[in-house]
Scaffold this motif. Structure first.
Motif: not given
Ligand SMILES: [Zn+2]
Length: 252
Positions: A36, A3, A33, A29
């Motif tokens: 994020c 992150c 996530c 990612h």
């Protein structure tokens, strides 16, 4: 990528300034996530808000001196006419220059939209090559692909058979460009794949000569109310040939 690394790269990511590897790593990612992804969405909507709502009205360099000259003329007694009308003239000049500045701002906003479109197309194209989501309808038959698009988009993208010219139909899928679903028609030329995006030119017409970015060549044009954007790793000459062949086939 964790992150913290992602957060540090979010700004250049949103602006499309990262190289392909890091761009894809961040996309991967963000797909997993939530926090994020929310941070990325905040940055995107903030920068969009600024772009849309806060145009910069920068006075052209000559404005100050022009106004000063006009006002100075006002003081010279022999220019009686200027003494009477100078201030009005200065306002008129300022107004004229301001409209030039506004026109300039408007003109420079369009290329930034192109920039956004190119970044989206590059990322769509590279994603279609890397995450095995090249086509939803795998077919070399132009009619089958055309039929598959029926009901999935509210327009009818022309699907041309360019096998004779060396571009083989691979299939079709739906992708997203400029916040709307668009038809993506996939061709193969030699070892390389080519994505052709087609959508109605309702909000604006796209027109770009062959350019390259991040190792891809792309070009765009509009025809019969539709925008066409094609992108591939094939050479600029092969891409131009593709455009010519396609235009000839679908010449309505
Ligand atoms: Zn994260």
């Amino acid at each position: 990528m964790d992150c913290e690394e992602v957060r540090q790269l979010l700004d250049p990511y949103v602006d499309g300034e990262l190289d392909l590897t890091r761009q894809l790593a961040i996309e991967a990612h963000l797909a997993e996530c939530n926090s994020c992804r929310e941070a990325a969405q905040r940055i995107t909507s903030c920068s969009r808000f600024i772009r849309v709502n806060l145009p910069v009205y920068r006075a052209p360099p000559g404005l100050k001196s022009k106004v000063r000259t006009t006002l100075a003329n006002e003081d010279k007694p022999k220019f009686r006419w200027f003494r009477e009308h100078g201030r009005r003239l200065a306002y008129a000049a300022a107004l004229l220059l301001l409209s030039c500045a506004l026109a300039w701002t408007w003109l420079t906003l369009s290329p930034s939209k192109d920039k956004e479109l190119i970044a989206e197309a590059v990322s769509n194209h590279s994603r279609s090559l890397m995450v095995s989501h090249l086509v939803d309808c795998a077919s070399g038959d132009q009619h089958a692909i055309k039929q598959w698009f029926d009901g999935k988009v509210d327009y009818s993208p022309p699907v041309a058979d360019l096998t004779q010219a060396g571009y083989t139909l691979v299939g079709g899928r739906i992708d997203i460009l400029e916040q709307r679903p668009v038809a993506a028609i996939v061709y193969q030329h030699g070892k390389n794949l080519l994505n052709l995006f087609v959508w109605p030119a309702t909000s604006r017409k796209i027109d770009m000569d062959v350019r390259s970015e991040r190792g891809y060549h792309f070009c765009a044009w509009n025809l019969a109310g539709l925008n066409f954007f094609c992108i591939s790793e094939i050479s600029a000459a092969d891409l131009e040939k593709f455009e010519d062949e396609l235009r000839e086939k679908i010449n309505l």
